[in-house]
Motif scaffolding. Structure first.
Motif, mmCIF file in Angstrom:
data_model
loop_
_atom_site.group_PDB
_atom_site.id
_atom_site.type_symbol
_atom_site.label_atom_id
_atom_site.label_comp_id
_atom_site.label_asym_id
_atom_site.label_seq_id
_atom_site.Cartn_x
_atom_site.Cartn_y
_atom_site.Cartn_z
ATOM 1 N N ASP A 1 174.579 78.022 25.300
ATOM 2 C CA ASP A 1 175.702 78.963 25.812
ATOM 3 C C ASP A 1 175.011 80.289 26.285
ATOM 4 O O ASP A 1 176.066 81.105 26.688
ATOM 5 C CB ASP A 1 176.469 79.425 24.523
ATOM 6 N N THR A 2 173.756 80.293 26.485
ATOM 7 C CA THR A 2 173.240 81.404 27.229
ATOM 8 C C THR A 2 172.248 80.991 28.379
ATOM 9 O O THR A 2 171.227 80.177 28.295
ATOM 10 C CB THR A 2 172.216 82.254 26.087
ATOM 11 N N ALA A 3 172.434 81.495 29.466
ATOM 12 C CA ALA A 3 171.744 81.397 30.706
ATOM 13 C C ALA A 3 170.339 81.691 30.805
ATOM 14 O O ALA A 3 170.178 83.080 30.423
ATOM 15 C CB ALA A 3 172.555 81.453 32.070
ATOM 16 N N ILE A 4 169.414 81.307 31.236
ATOM 17 C CA ILE A 4 168.129 82.006 31.600
ATOM 18 C C ILE A 4 167.842 82.359 33.207
ATOM 19 O O ILE A 4 168.070 81.400 34.034
ATOM 20 C CB ILE A 4 166.934 80.904 31.300
ATOM 21 N N GLU A 5 167.904 83.692 33.517
ATOM 22 C CA GLU A 5 167.748 84.050 34.796
ATOM 23 C C GLU A 5 166.608 84.709 35.201
ATOM 24 O O GLU A 5 166.273 84.772 36.198
ATOM 25 C CB GLU A 5 169.105 85.251 34.934
ATOM 26 N N ASP B 1 159.265 79.155 32.327
ATOM 27 C CA ASP B 1 159.004 80.265 33.100
ATOM 28 C C ASP B 1 159.775 80.218 34.367
ATOM 29 O O ASP B 1 159.461 79.769 35.307
ATOM 30 C CB ASP B 1 157.466 80.234 33.348
ATOM 31 N N PHE B 2 160.782 80.866 34.346
ATOM 32 C CA PHE B 2 161.646 81.146 35.281
ATOM 33 C C PHE B 2 161.251 81.657 36.579
ATOM 34 O O PHE B 2 161.331 80.995 37.877
ATOM 35 C CB PHE B 2 163.018 81.759 34.995
ATOM 36 N N ASP B 3 160.540 82.824 36.505
ATOM 37 C CA ASP B 3 160.086 83.628 37.966
ATOM 38 C C ASP B 3 158.835 82.450 38.236
ATOM 39 O O ASP B 3 158.640 82.605 39.612
ATOM 40 C CB ASP B 3 159.612 84.986 37.497
ATOM 41 N N GLN C 1 168.746 79.113 40.763
ATOM 42 C CA GLN C 1 170.023 79.289 40.025
ATOM 43 C C GLN C 1 169.736 79.544 38.660
ATOM 44 O O GLN C 1 168.638 79.238 38.013
ATOM 45 C CB GLN C 1 170.946 78.216 40.186
ATOM 46 N N PRO C 2 170.485 80.251 37.719
ATOM 47 C CA PRO C 2 170.448 80.242 36.339
ATOM 48 C C PRO C 2 170.242 78.830 35.705
ATOM 49 O O PRO C 2 170.856 77.984 36.039
ATOM 50 C CB PRO C 2 171.746 81.329 35.771
ATOM 51 N N LEU C 3 169.431 78.956 34.657
ATOM 52 C CA LEU C 3 169.386 77.654 33.962
ATOM 53 C C LEU C 3 170.023 77.705 32.700
ATOM 54 O O LEU C 3 170.210 78.627 31.917
ATOM 55 C CB LEU C 3 167.696 77.455 33.581
ATOM 56 N N LEU C 4 170.605 76.555 31.960
ATOM 57 C CA LEU C 4 171.031 76.457 30.798
ATOM 58 C C LEU C 4 170.267 75.209 30.153
ATOM 59 O O LEU C 4 170.007 74.320 30.614
ATOM 60 C CB LEU C 4 172.443 75.930 30.917
#
Length: 494
Positions: free
Chosen positions: A343-347, A422-424, A448-451
């Protein structure tokens, strides 16, 4: 007139409140006086117990030492009495021989005289008086059993009431937040040999800096710490920071707390989104379980119960209708896409979570996806989702999936899987959560944001969030980044 009356009423109200405050303060003072009396009596009782204990120890030592002196006395007396008895026997034999020699001197017959002289000579040669030692076997001195209590007397005379310990100083540079643990280190401002133990308190918070009075959780206490370092383990980092303070205690009193410090404990926390899940999945917070009935069995039973009731509208029937509509609204995934999302995205940033599967799980996938995943889509079969897939149906296999491409991984399936994102940096890595062995790494640029995403068929999955990125994973990531050129073959499906 009315204005003056209102002013007077305010004055009277203020005075009444002040009277109440004074009454409360008087009650508090009386209560404090009673506490002083009770506490003084308790301290005197404890002082009596301490001195009684000292008297008991001294009496016990006195008895033990007196017993040692008596044993030494008995030993020496026995040795001297044995020597005295030997001397008495030798003296008696010697006097008898002297008397016989005197009588022999009066013999006139030369033959008889020579015979008597030879006998006396032989007896004198063998006489015990010539073999016995005339030096006491033991000394009469008992001074070696004397006791000098001068040092102890000075120590007792220097006994004072215990001082209040000074506040410890937390060494912020030596504190460490890693591997779901917090290690706290501190020191005393000066040497204090009377410190018995330390007390550590910690409190989770979302505010940086000093602790706040309002909107804070209560302090958690760790007591009787003997060292000047302590590790808080098994924590769930569901807040951004943690306040920590330490106090020193001797046998009598606890000192003031140290100045509190705030340590950063940010971590990725999420729950499973039941509104996104397939109907054949039963979702509870961080647990998802395969449900082949899709909740229909329970609805049939409840429907029968309602039919038995009268035809009038009932709260039970209304609640069923509400649940049915709620069930329909969460029907995001369908068909064979047995999926539930976080329920929380990784940005941005680096994040870590773990997944444990039940032993009876036949098939499951763990990974991440963009929000645009279709209701019939499966993890790893679209260009916007990445995962590893475990199949326990006929034989156990582990594979990495992305964009409908599969790479089989010749690695044993672990009990727990760690997911590092590691999103960035554009990395998604999977680990054996127990050994921190790397299973597979995807490299890409997330746009895009990840779930977090999970697929399951038969069995259940438990997700652990609020975890720090383990130090072993950070080390492996640095090595991976250094060898990214040589490992590109592992990520060609990314």
């Amino acid at each position: 007139m009315d204005e003056q009356r209102e002013t007077l009423q305010r004055i009277v109200s203020t005075l009444a409140n002040k009277n109440d405050e004074i009454h409360n303060f008087i009650d508090m003072l009386n209560h404090t006086i009673k506490n002083v009396q009770v506490n003084s009596s308790n301290v005197i009782s404890e002082l009596d117990e301490e001195f009684d204990g000292l008297y008991s120890i001294l009496d016990e030592m006195k008895g033990s030492m007196a017993n040692a002196i008596q044993q030494e006395e008995a030993h020496k007396i026995q040795a001297l009495q044995d020597q005295l008895s030997q001397c008495s026997n030798a003296l008696e034999s010697s006097e008898e021989l002297l008397e016989l020699a005197a009588q022999s001197l009066d013999i006139k017959d030369p033959v008889e005289f020579l015979k008597a002289a030879r006998q006396i000579k032989d007896r004198v040669t063998m006489a015990s008086a010539f073999r016995i030692s005339l030096k006491p076997k033991v000394s009469d001195s008992m001074s070696h059993l004397m006791v000098d209590f001068a040092l102890e007397r000075r120590m007792l005379q220097s006994v004072k009431f215990l001082p209040v310990p000074k506040p410890p100083e937390i060494d912020l540079a030596a504190c460490l937040v890693a591997d779901n643990c917090i290690t706290v280190s501190w020191k005393m401002p000066e040497e204090d040999s009377r410190i018995d133990h330390f007390v550590l308190e910690y409190r989770k918070t979302n505010f940086d800096g000093l602790p706040r009075v309002k909107d804070e959780q209560r302090w958690e206490l760790i007591d009787y710490i003997k060292a000047t370092e302590y590790t808080l383990s098994g924590l769930k980092f569901d807040t951004k920071y943690i306040n920590i303070r330490v106090q020193a205690c001797n046998k009598a009193v606890a000192g003031e707390y140290s100045d509190p410090v705030t340590l950063e404990t940010k971590a990725f926390v999420f729950s499973l989104d039941s509104t996104s899940s397939h109907l054949n999945l039963k979702v509870e917070d961080t647990y998802v379980e395969w449900d082949p009935t899709g909740g229909k069995g329970q609805e049939k039973i409840k429907g029968k119960e309602n039919k038995i009731r009268s035809g009038a509208p009932s709260p039970k029937r209304t609640s069923i209708s509400a649940r049915s509509s709620a069930r329909g609204s969460r029907d995001h995934f369908t068909g064979e896409s047995y999926t539930v999302l976080g329920d929380t995205a990784i940005e941005s940033g680096q994040h870590y979570w773990e997944v444990r599967a039940q032993k009876d799980c036949k098939s499951y996938s763990v990974g991440v996806t963009y929000r645009n995943m279709g209701k019939f889509d499966q993890l790893g079969k679209t260009n916007s989702s990445w995962c590893i897939h475990i199949n326990n149906w006929l034989q156990t296999t582990l594979s990495a999936k992305h964009n409908n491409k599969t790479k089989t991984l010749d690695i044993p399936v672990p009990d727990r899987i760690g997911v590092y994102c590691d999103f960035d940096g554009g990395q998604l890595a999977f680990y054996n959560a127990n050994s921190k062995e790397l299973l597979h790494t995807f490299r890409t640029k997330f746009t895009q944001p990840l779930l977090p995403g999970f697929m399951i068929w038969c069995g259940g999955l438990t997700v652990s969030t609020g975890l720090q990125v383990p130090s072993a994973v950070k080390t492996l990531q640095k090595s991976e980044n250094g060898l990214s050129g040589s490992t590109s073959s592992l990520n060609n499906i990314a």
